[in-house]
Design a protein around this motif. Structure first.
Motif, PDB file in Angstrom:
ATOM      1  N   GLN A  31       0.873  -0.955   0.009  1.00 26.98           N
ATOM      2  CA  GLN A  31      -0.106  -0.057  -0.139  1.00 26.98           C
ATOM      3  C   GLN A  31       1.076   1.173   0.022  1.00 26.98           C
ATOM      4  O   GLN A  31       0.605   2.181  -0.732  1.00 26.98           O
ATOM      5  CB  GLN A  31      -0.866  -0.020   1.110  1.00 26.98           C
ATOM      6  CG  GLN A  31      -2.093  -0.926   1.006  1.00 26.98           C
ATOM      7  CD  GLN A  31      -3.344  -0.568   2.073  1.00 26.98           C
ATOM      8  OE1 GLN A  31      -2.847  -0.527   3.425  1.00 26.98           O
ATOM      9  NE2 GLN A  31      -4.482  -0.922   1.692  1.00 26.98           N
ATOM     10  N   GLU A  32       1.881   1.263   0.884  1.00 29.30           N
ATOM     11  CA  GLU A  32       2.632   2.288   1.054  1.00 29.30           C
ATOM     12  C   GLU A  32       3.503   2.664  -0.356  1.00 29.30           C
ATOM     13  O   GLU A  32       3.531   3.850  -1.088  1.00 29.30           O
ATOM     14  CB  GLU A  32       3.799   2.162   1.977  1.00 29.30           C
ATOM     15  CG  GLU A  32       4.819   3.688   2.135  1.00 29.30           C
ATOM     16  CD  GLU A  32       5.565   3.507   3.320  1.00 29.30           C
ATOM     17  OE1 GLU A  32       6.683   4.232   3.535  1.00 29.30           O
ATOM     18  OE2 GLU A  32       5.283   2.749   4.363  1.00 29.30           O
ATOM     19  N   LEU A  33       3.947   1.508  -1.036  1.00 34.32           N
ATOM     20  CA  LEU A  33       4.700   1.793  -2.446  1.00 34.32           C
ATOM     21  C   LEU A  33       3.683   2.278  -3.495  1.00 34.32           C
ATOM     22  O   LEU A  33       3.999   3.031  -4.288  1.00 34.32           O
ATOM     23  CB  LEU A  33       5.058   0.474  -2.856  1.00 34.32           C
ATOM     24  CG  LEU A  33       6.338  -0.234  -2.088  1.00 34.32           C
ATOM     25  CD1 LEU A  33       6.754  -1.676  -2.762  1.00 34.32           C
ATOM     26  CD2 LEU A  33       7.537   0.644  -2.131  1.00 34.32           C
ATOM     27  N   ALA A  34       2.391   1.648  -3.382  1.00 35.69           N
ATOM     28  CA  ALA A  34       1.462   2.157  -4.385  1.00 35.69           C
ATOM     29  C   ALA A  34       1.017   3.564  -4.180  1.00 35.69           C
ATOM     30  O   ALA A  34       0.885   4.464  -5.464  1.00 35.69           O
ATOM     31  CB  ALA A  34       0.142   1.472  -4.238  1.00 35.69           C
ATOM     32  N   GLY A  35       1.268   4.227  -3.277  1.00 36.84           N
ATOM     33  CA  GLY A  35       1.123   5.670  -2.851  1.00 36.84           C
ATOM     34  C   GLY A  35       2.115   6.681  -3.109  1.00 36.84           C
ATOM     35  O   GLY A  35       2.059   7.711  -3.547  1.00 36.84           O
ATOM     36  N   ARG A  36       3.260   5.668  -3.095  1.00 33.90           N
ATOM     37  CA  ARG A  36       4.652   6.599  -3.297  1.00 33.90           C
ATOM     38  C   ARG A  36       5.408   6.651  -4.811  1.00 33.90           C
ATOM     39  O   ARG A  36       5.956   7.496  -5.176  1.00 33.90           O
ATOM     40  CB  ARG A  36       5.669   6.184  -2.454  1.00 33.90           C
ATOM     41  CG  ARG A  36       5.329   6.502  -0.978  1.00 33.90           C
ATOM     42  CD  ARG A  36       6.396   6.093  -0.097  1.00 33.90           C
ATOM     43  NE  ARG A  36       7.633   7.116  -0.195  1.00 33.90           N
ATOM     44  CZ  ARG A  36       8.852   6.696   0.631  1.00 33.90           C
ATOM     45  NH1 ARG A  36       9.024   5.524   1.209  1.00 33.90           N
ATOM     46  NH2 ARG A  36       9.837   7.501   0.004  1.00 33.90           N
ATOM     47  N   ILE A  37       4.800   5.634  -5.535  1.00 35.03           N
ATOM     48  CA  ILE A  37       5.336   5.325  -6.820  1.00 35.03           C
ATOM     49  C   ILE A  37       5.117   6.476  -7.948  1.00 35.03           C
ATOM     50  O   ILE A  37       3.821   6.611  -8.090  1.00 35.03           O
ATOM     51  CB  ILE A  37       5.056   3.888  -7.468  1.00 35.03           C
ATOM     52  CG1 ILE A  37       5.848   2.926  -6.623  1.00 35.03           C
ATOM     53  CG2 ILE A  37       5.528   3.933  -8.963  1.00 35.03           C
ATOM     54  CD1 ILE A  37       5.239   1.331  -6.929  1.00 35.03           C
TER      55      ILE A  37
END
Length: 68
Positions: free
Chosen positions: A54-60
């Motif tokens: 979830q964090e990666l999806a928001g930062r990519i």
């Protein structure tokens, strides 16, 4: 393509080579062309793979070579 994906994931704290080795092609085509299993980050970030995803999806930030 793995090199481009590794560049997108530079903020993870993993080295480019480590990211490229971790990237895989999902068995099910509907899961996409490439996958980055978050288990490699679980111990480093002290979070579950689901939280990391979830964090990666928001930062990519996707480059134009990658559709989604």
């Amino acid at each position: 393509m793995k090199e481009i994906i590794a560049g997108v994931l530079h903020f993870t704290g993993l080295g480019k080579d480590e990211i490229e080795k971790t990237i895989e092609v999902p068995k099910e085509k509907e899961h996409g062309d490439y996958a980055f299993p978050c288990f490699a980050l679980a111990s480093k970030w002290k979070k579950s793979p689901a939280e990391i995803a979830q964090e990666l999806a928001g930062r990519i930030k996707l480059p134009e070579e990658i559709e989604r």
